[in-house]
Design an enzyme around this catalytic site. Structure first.
Site, PDB file in Angstrom:
ATOM      1  N   SER A 190     -30.125   2.047 -51.299  1.00  0.00           N
ATOM      2  CA  SER A 190     -31.506   2.518 -51.185  1.00  0.00           C
ATOM      3  C   SER A 190     -32.431   1.804 -52.162  1.00  0.00           C
ATOM      4  O   SER A 190     -33.635   2.035 -52.149  1.00  0.00           O
ATOM      5  CB  SER A 190     -31.563   4.027 -51.434  1.00  0.00           C
ATOM      6  OG  SER A 190     -30.889   4.343 -52.637  1.00  0.00           O
ATOM      7  N   HIS A 219     -30.620   0.219 -44.324  1.00  0.00           N
ATOM      8  CA  HIS A 219     -30.805   1.433 -45.117  1.00  0.00           C
ATOM      9  C   HIS A 219     -31.221   2.615 -44.248  1.00  0.00           C
ATOM     10  O   HIS A 219     -32.359   2.699 -43.790  1.00  0.00           O
ATOM     11  CB  HIS A 219     -31.836   1.177 -46.231  1.00  0.00           C
ATOM     12  CG  HIS A 219     -32.122   2.394 -47.052  1.00  0.00           C
ATOM     13  ND1 HIS A 219     -33.383   2.714 -47.501  1.00  0.00           N
ATOM     14  CD2 HIS A 219     -31.302   3.390 -47.488  1.00  0.00           C
ATOM     15  CE1 HIS A 219     -33.322   3.845 -48.177  1.00  0.00           C
ATOM     16  NE2 HIS A 219     -32.084   4.277 -48.179  1.00  0.00           N
ATOM     17  N   GLU A 236     -34.516   1.137 -42.616  1.00  0.00           N
ATOM     18  CA  GLU A 236     -35.118  -0.053 -43.235  1.00  0.00           C
ATOM     19  C   GLU A 236     -34.139  -1.218 -43.113  1.00  0.00           C
ATOM     20  O   GLU A 236     -32.979  -1.086 -43.499  1.00  0.00           O
ATOM     21  CB  GLU A 236     -35.391   0.188 -44.722  1.00  0.00           C
ATOM     22  CG  GLU A 236     -36.570   1.076 -45.003  1.00  0.00           C
ATOM     23  CD  GLU A 236     -36.838   1.254 -46.496  1.00  0.00           C
ATOM     24  OE1 GLU A 236     -38.001   1.160 -46.898  1.00  0.00           O
ATOM     25  OE2 GLU A 236     -35.885   1.511 -47.263  1.00  0.00           O
ATOM     26  N   ASN A 294     -38.522   4.150 -50.812  1.00  0.00           N
ATOM     27  CA  ASN A 294     -38.265   4.641 -52.161  1.00  0.00           C
ATOM     28  C   ASN A 294     -39.202   4.052 -53.212  1.00  0.00           C
ATOM     29  O   ASN A 294     -39.420   4.665 -54.259  1.00  0.00           O
ATOM     30  CB  ASN A 294     -36.797   4.422 -52.536  1.00  0.00           C
ATOM     31  CG  ASN A 294     -35.903   5.414 -51.806  1.00  0.00           C
ATOM     32  OD1 ASN A 294     -36.300   6.544 -51.550  1.00  0.00           O
ATOM     33  ND2 ASN A 294     -34.708   4.996 -51.446  1.00  0.00           N
TER      34      ASN A 294
END
Length: 290
Positions: free
Chosen positions: A118, A139, A151, A189
């Protein structure tokens, strides 16, 4: 063409990826160093799919078909037939590098190796493998069966064929793709974790209580879950490690992890999975801890 998918790690993410892959018709093999974790993971997938049947999202026939496509073991050699292997181990670069050293020798020469990291550098992780051009980040968001987004992140060496194959695979899972460049924490993130960290600073500085902060963001910003509740769901240790990756990788003081987050992690209060975080989960209903 991807037909066989290998998953390294029988935790929440690994099992979620296995479940959606099998539901899309792929043969799946889950590998974990601990056989008991594999057993627990397979039981979790079975339970999740049974709930999907009772809520009308799946037919019992679809559930049985998907479960028949999933196998698991603690034998690394069982990944030798995989066309795509997704590593979903803990968010620790040294552990991931060690896994690649063990996994790469058993893989087919043309197999793609992907990581579900991540936040870590895809380029740096790829350099620990024997196939940097056939390595990339895929991801998934947690919980995988529910969250629509994936992602896709290319390292500097990832070739176009690898990227296109990964795109086809993710599209077949009925997920929406967003393409991120290989910078710390990618897109989701990079934006989400500083927001959570700021919420923890807001608590640390006494601007509001746990309940006040989460209520404010749910009703004032229309978030489905408050940032502190979300931090507990993600795991405070994971939140801290992503903030450290951002802080180390971008060297900007705005990414400094809140000292209160560090203190909670040092206490072993990691959120939902450990029973306590910003909320105490040991009773019938979660109670704020501050």
């Amino acid at each position: 063409m991807i037909k066989n998918v290998g998953i390294v790690g029988a935790g929440q993410m690994g099992c979620g990826i296995a479940q959606v892959s099998a539901a899309a018709g792929y043969k799946v093999h889950i590998y974990d160093i601990a056989a008991d974790r594999v057993e627990a993971g397979l039981a979790t997938i079975n339970g999740n799919m049974a709930r999907q049947v009772s809520s009308g999202k799946l037919t019992d026939e679809e559930r049985k078909k998907a479960l028949s496509l999933i196998k698991g073991s603690a034998d690394l050699n069982d990944l030798s037939q995989a066309d795509l292997v997704i590593e979903a181990a803990t968010e620790d670069e040294s552990i991931k590098r060690k896994i690649y050293g063990q996994v790469c020798p058993v893989l087919k020469t043309d197999a793609i190796l992907a990581t579900n990291t991540s936040s870590l550098s895809i380029t740096r992780l790829a350099s620990a493998t024997d196939r940097p051009e056939r390595f990339m980040g895929i991801h998934f968001m947690n919980p995988v069966p529910v969250m629509k987004l994936v992602e896709l992140v290319r390292g500097i060496a990832t070739d176009e064929g690898t990227f296109q194959t990964a795109k086809q695979f993710v599209t077949a899972l009925d997920k929406t793709i967003t393409v991120a460049e290989d910078f710390p924490a990618f897109i989701v993130n990079r934006i989400l974790l500083p927001m959570i960290n700021e919420a923890i600073y807001t608590l640390y500085e006494g601007v509001g209580s746990v309940d006040a902060i989460d209520t404010a963001m749910k009703l004032g910003a229309n978030h489905p879950m408050g940032p502190l509740q979300l931090a507990d769901f993600i795991g405070l240790d994971t939140c801290l490690s992503i903030m450290q990756v951002l802080h180390d990788g971008l060297a900007d003081s705005k990414y400094r992890p809140c000292p209160l987050l560090v203190k909670y992690v040092e206490a072993g209060w990691l959120g939902r999975k450990s029973g306590r975080g910003f909320y105490d989960y040991r009773g019938d209903t979660p109670v704020p801890t501050r």
